[in-house]
Design a protein around this motif. Sequence first.
Motif, PDB file in Angstrom:
ATOM      1  N   GLY A 122       0.965  -1.332   0.299  1.00  0.00           N
ATOM      2  CA  GLY A 122      -0.198   0.371  -0.192  1.00  0.00           C
ATOM      3  C   GLY A 122       0.705   1.506  -0.207  1.00  0.00           C
ATOM      4  O   GLY A 122       0.839   2.396   0.917  1.00  0.00           O
ATOM      5  N   GLY A 123       1.565   1.165  -0.920  1.00  0.00           N
ATOM      6  CA  GLY A 123       2.775   2.363  -0.599  1.00  0.00           C
ATOM      7  C   GLY A 123       2.195   3.665  -2.078  1.00  0.00           C
ATOM      8  O   GLY A 123       0.567   3.496  -2.259  1.00  0.00           O
ATOM      9  N   THR A 124       3.442   4.284  -2.274  1.00  0.00           N
ATOM     10  CA  THR A 124       2.643   5.328  -3.330  1.00  0.00           C
ATOM     11  C   THR A 124       2.063   4.953  -4.137  1.00  0.00           C
ATOM     12  O   THR A 124       0.675   5.330  -4.686  1.00  0.00           O
ATOM     13  CB  THR A 124       4.285   6.003  -3.885  1.00  0.00           C
ATOM     14  N   SER A 125       2.840   3.735  -5.473  1.00  0.00           N
ATOM     15  CA  SER A 125       1.906   3.542  -6.748  1.00  0.00           C
ATOM     16  C   SER A 125       1.352   2.381  -5.854  1.00  0.00           C
ATOM     17  O   SER A 125      -0.231   2.084  -6.545  1.00  0.00           O
ATOM     18  CB  SER A 125       2.838   2.197  -7.030  1.00  0.00           C
ATOM     19  N   GLY A 126       1.350   1.437  -5.364  1.00  0.00           N
ATOM     20  CA  GLY A 126       0.018   0.496  -4.844  1.00  0.00           C
ATOM     21  C   GLY A 126      -0.966   1.307  -4.335  1.00  0.00           C
ATOM     22  O   GLY A 126      -2.369   0.770  -4.792  1.00  0.00           O
ATOM     23  N   SER A 127      -0.883   2.166  -3.863  1.00  0.00           N
ATOM     24  CA  SER A 127      -2.277   2.633  -3.253  1.00  0.00           C
ATOM     25  C   SER A 127      -3.459   3.629  -4.375  1.00  0.00           C
ATOM     26  O   SER A 127      -4.543   3.557  -4.578  1.00  0.00           O
ATOM     27  CB  SER A 127      -1.886   4.300  -2.663  1.00  0.00           C
ATOM     28  N   VAL A 128      -1.839   4.050  -4.975  1.00  0.00           N
ATOM     29  CA  VAL A 128      -2.745   5.206  -6.339  1.00  0.00           C
ATOM     30  C   VAL A 128      -3.354   3.424  -7.752  1.00  0.00           C
ATOM     31  O   VAL A 128      -5.112   3.501  -8.042  1.00  0.00           O
ATOM     32  CB  VAL A 128      -1.876   5.538  -7.084  1.00  0.00           C
ATOM     33  N   VAL A 129      -2.630   2.366  -8.289  1.00  0.00           N
ATOM     34  CA  VAL A 129      -3.785   1.508  -8.754  1.00  0.00           C
ATOM     35  C   VAL A 129      -5.092   0.758  -7.191  1.00  0.00           C
ATOM     36  O   VAL A 129      -5.581   1.170  -7.922  1.00  0.00           O
ATOM     37  CB  VAL A 129      -2.229   0.155  -8.532  1.00  0.00           C
ATOM     38  N   ALA A 130      -4.322   0.877  -6.350  1.00  0.00           N
ATOM     39  CA  ALA A 130      -6.263   0.641  -5.763  1.00  0.00           C
ATOM     40  C   ALA A 130      -7.161   0.801  -5.842  1.00  0.00           C
ATOM     41  O   ALA A 130      -8.309   0.374  -6.231  1.00  0.00           O
ATOM     42  CB  ALA A 130      -5.420  -0.034  -4.325  1.00  0.00           C
ATOM     43  N   ALA A 131      -7.006   2.538  -5.627  1.00  0.00           N
ATOM     44  CA  ALA A 131      -8.092   3.316  -5.631  1.00  0.00           C
ATOM     45  C   ALA A 131      -8.527   3.684  -6.979  1.00  0.00           C
ATOM     46  O   ALA A 131     -10.026   3.839  -7.147  1.00  0.00           O
ATOM     47  CB  ALA A 131      -7.566   4.815  -4.908  1.00  0.00           C
ATOM     48  N   ARG A 132      -7.592   3.916  -7.867  1.00  0.00           N
ATOM     49  CA  ARG A 132      -8.244   3.785  -9.461  1.00  0.00           C
ATOM     50  C   ARG A 132      -8.749   2.141  -9.840  1.00  0.00           C
ATOM     51  O   ARG A 132     -10.396   2.289 -10.433  1.00  0.00           O
ATOM     52  CB  ARG A 132      -7.041   3.992 -10.878  1.00  0.00           C
ATOM     53  N   LEU A 133      -8.414   1.267  -9.340  1.00  0.00           N
ATOM     54  CA  LEU A 133      -9.291  -0.345  -9.664  1.00  0.00           C
ATOM     55  C   LEU A 133     -10.920  -0.144  -9.089  1.00  0.00           C
ATOM     56  O   LEU A 133     -11.639  -0.720  -9.862  1.00  0.00           O
ATOM     57  CB  LEU A 133      -8.201  -1.331  -9.764  1.00  0.00           C
ATOM     58  N   ALA A 134     -10.702   0.428  -7.527  1.00  0.00           N
ATOM     59  CA  ALA A 134     -11.914   0.362  -6.710  1.00  0.00           C
ATOM     60  C   ALA A 134     -12.783   1.456  -7.283  1.00  0.00           C
ATOM     61  O   ALA A 134     -14.001   1.319  -6.950  1.00  0.00           O
ATOM     62  CB  ALA A 134     -11.522   0.516  -5.835  1.00  0.00           C
ATOM     63  N   GLU A 135     -12.193   2.360  -8.335  1.00  0.00           N
ATOM     64  CA  GLU A 135     -13.539   3.185  -8.847  1.00  0.00           C
ATOM     65  C   GLU A 135     -14.708   2.532  -9.153  1.00  0.00           C
ATOM     66  O   GLU A 135     -15.616   3.134  -9.990  1.00  0.00           O
ATOM     67  CB  GLU A 135     -13.191   3.950  -9.626  1.00  0.00           C
ATOM     68  N   ASN A 136     -14.303   0.998  -9.846  1.00  0.00           N
ATOM     69  CA  ASN A 136     -15.185  -0.038 -10.117  1.00  0.00           C
ATOM     70  C   ASN A 136     -16.136  -0.406  -9.321  1.00  0.00           C
ATOM     71  O   ASN A 136     -15.651  -1.193  -8.947  1.00  0.00           O
ATOM     72  CB  ASN A 136     -15.408  -0.626 -11.797  1.00  0.00           C
ATOM     73  N   GLU A 137     -17.622  -0.048  -8.888  1.00  0.00           N
ATOM     74  CA  GLU A 137     -18.069  -0.754  -7.815  1.00  0.00           C
ATOM     75  C   GLU A 137     -17.800  -2.144  -8.058  1.00  0.00           C
ATOM     76  O   GLU A 137     -18.963  -3.006  -7.260  1.00  0.00           O
ATOM     77  CB  GLU A 137     -19.794   0.496  -7.958  1.00  0.00           C
ATOM     78  N   ASP A 138     -17.696  -2.959  -9.358  1.00  0.00           N
ATOM     79  CA  ASP A 138     -18.163  -3.970  -9.658  1.00  0.00           C
ATOM     80  C   ASP A 138     -17.036  -5.037  -9.196  1.00  0.00           C
ATOM     81  O   ASP A 138     -17.808  -6.374  -9.903  1.00  0.00           O
ATOM     82  CB  ASP A 138     -19.118  -4.185 -11.313  1.00  0.00           C
TER      83      ASP A 138
END
Length: 596
Positions: free
Chosen positions: A20-36
């Motif tokens: 959950g560092g710099t890149s990982g937090s970004v990846v996770a948050a952007r993927l989670a923009e899809n609620e499905d």
Amino acid sequence: MSAITLEPEGSVFDYIVCGGGTSGSVVAARLAENEDVSVLVIEAGQHNSLLENTIMVGGWSQNFDTEADWNIITEPSPGANGRQVKVSRGKFLGGSSGVNGTLCIRGTKQDYDDWKIPGWSGDEVFGYMKKAENFHSKDWFEADPKAHGYDGLLNTEPHDLAPISNMILESMQSQGLPLQPDMFTTGDNPHGCGHAPRTVYKGDRTTAADYLVNKGSNLMIKTETTVDKIILEGQGSNLRATAVSVVEKDGTKRELKARKEIIVSGGAYCSPAILLRSGLGPKNDLQSLGIDCKLDLPGVGQNLMDHLIVFIYYSTTQQGVTNDHLLYKPNALAEAYRQWKEEKRGPLSTFPFGAFAYARLDERLADDPLWKAAPRQEGRDPMGLTKSQPNIEFFSTECYGGPKQYDKFPDGENSHAFSLIAELFSPKSRGSVKLKSADPMDNPVVDHNYLANELDVLVLSEACRFANEIITKGSGTKDVCEGSWPVELTHHSYTKREEWVPYVKENATTCYHPGGTCKMGTPDDPMAVLDAQLRVKGVKGLRVADTSVMPLLNQGHTQMPAYAIGEKAADLIKSTAQDQGAFKRNFGHIEHVQVT
């Protein structure tokens, strides 16, 4: 954002992000923009909300040598007098974005063009850095409005300078480095001085953990959980990543399954370690540790790069030009803390870096025998850089403070100190990351091999000589600089490059910009670990996203590229998902536990 406790039936997710560092937090948050889709972030350290010094900008060093630090110490570097260097990394949600210098220095577009990887040109990477940013200018700052982003999740702003920084900017200009205020955003000037925007906003540090705030229940975070390895199924060309083996805080081991993809975002030291423990790496190295080699990937852990810096401190008795009096006078630190806590202002509300410059050294090195004899490609210097890319960077401190060995503090009343830091770009030396053992609780063995190449020593020594000229001859500082700090040093009187070589070998330290250990590459590159889509070669469903993917370091700082890599990775993963069709939402049972 809450941490979670997972029941056995709630251990399956569409995407698992390991780190959950710099890149990982970004990846996770952007993927989670899809609620499905369901997304799980696994972080070895604590939730950042438990650590005040990840929010208070001036408290960064208080995280070092604690449980919030990975506490990695390099192997001895013969080129640096056999010294070992502490290469601290943030071990908490947000990672090193919570302990770095907050600097948004992108490099030049040529830096990324030099990767020669489709989809990763300078224009494209700069576009992703812009996407990440939500820039807030100030009245005094001459920003280039087209270079900044205003819709991203990362708040940034310019830094209000202490008097010494304005004086240093004047000295830089008088020594041939023209002022271009926003050059570290535009990336179009390899020889000049200016201001570096910061990941600071309204007195607080902004970090990648901010990406995770106010997301839906489809984004889950599991802190204080160490990733052991990736579970791989199949053989040969059918090898696929299906789950993550983790060790929880109490020592419990378990597997978390991914329906779709696993993204490793452990950083330049921990990402290769995770791959190696998973059986992906140099076969002989893995077998020597009793690890079953699933796929012989010789490049895993190789190509380790970093930017070296040298602090050069100066003393002055002139009152009010540095910020030492705001920190080191009796009771000053307590008042500074009160100012930040209650009013979000004062010296702890910002990072004590001030003026910045890039420089080319063509003319200064033109007559050096080593420089003249060194091989070079057409249109490039011996370091591999074009004339559109800087050889070095300078940046100043507005008070005394740096690595732990600098412990002779001025009193802030009768004595004051500041520094100009010289930074080496495009280092020729390369190091490696290997495993100490197969135990995930053992830190990897990090060998940076600093200053192994004599060209690195040459360029960094000349950078120090140039820096000293800026301070001792520059029109803004020559009359306030009264000598070296600590006072027993004599570097302020050095005029020859050779005089700086011993100082460099003894004082060069990390700028905390490691990268390259899981590099992207073309199909014909035997040392490439990843393809242009960040997919681990020969493994389905597994990507890496952090600065370890960089084939070459940028001529800048690595914070903004780390954000760009996260943003780009998320788009690549989304594109793959669209190609494969939508996934149905299925979370299983999840019990949310509020962090206190």
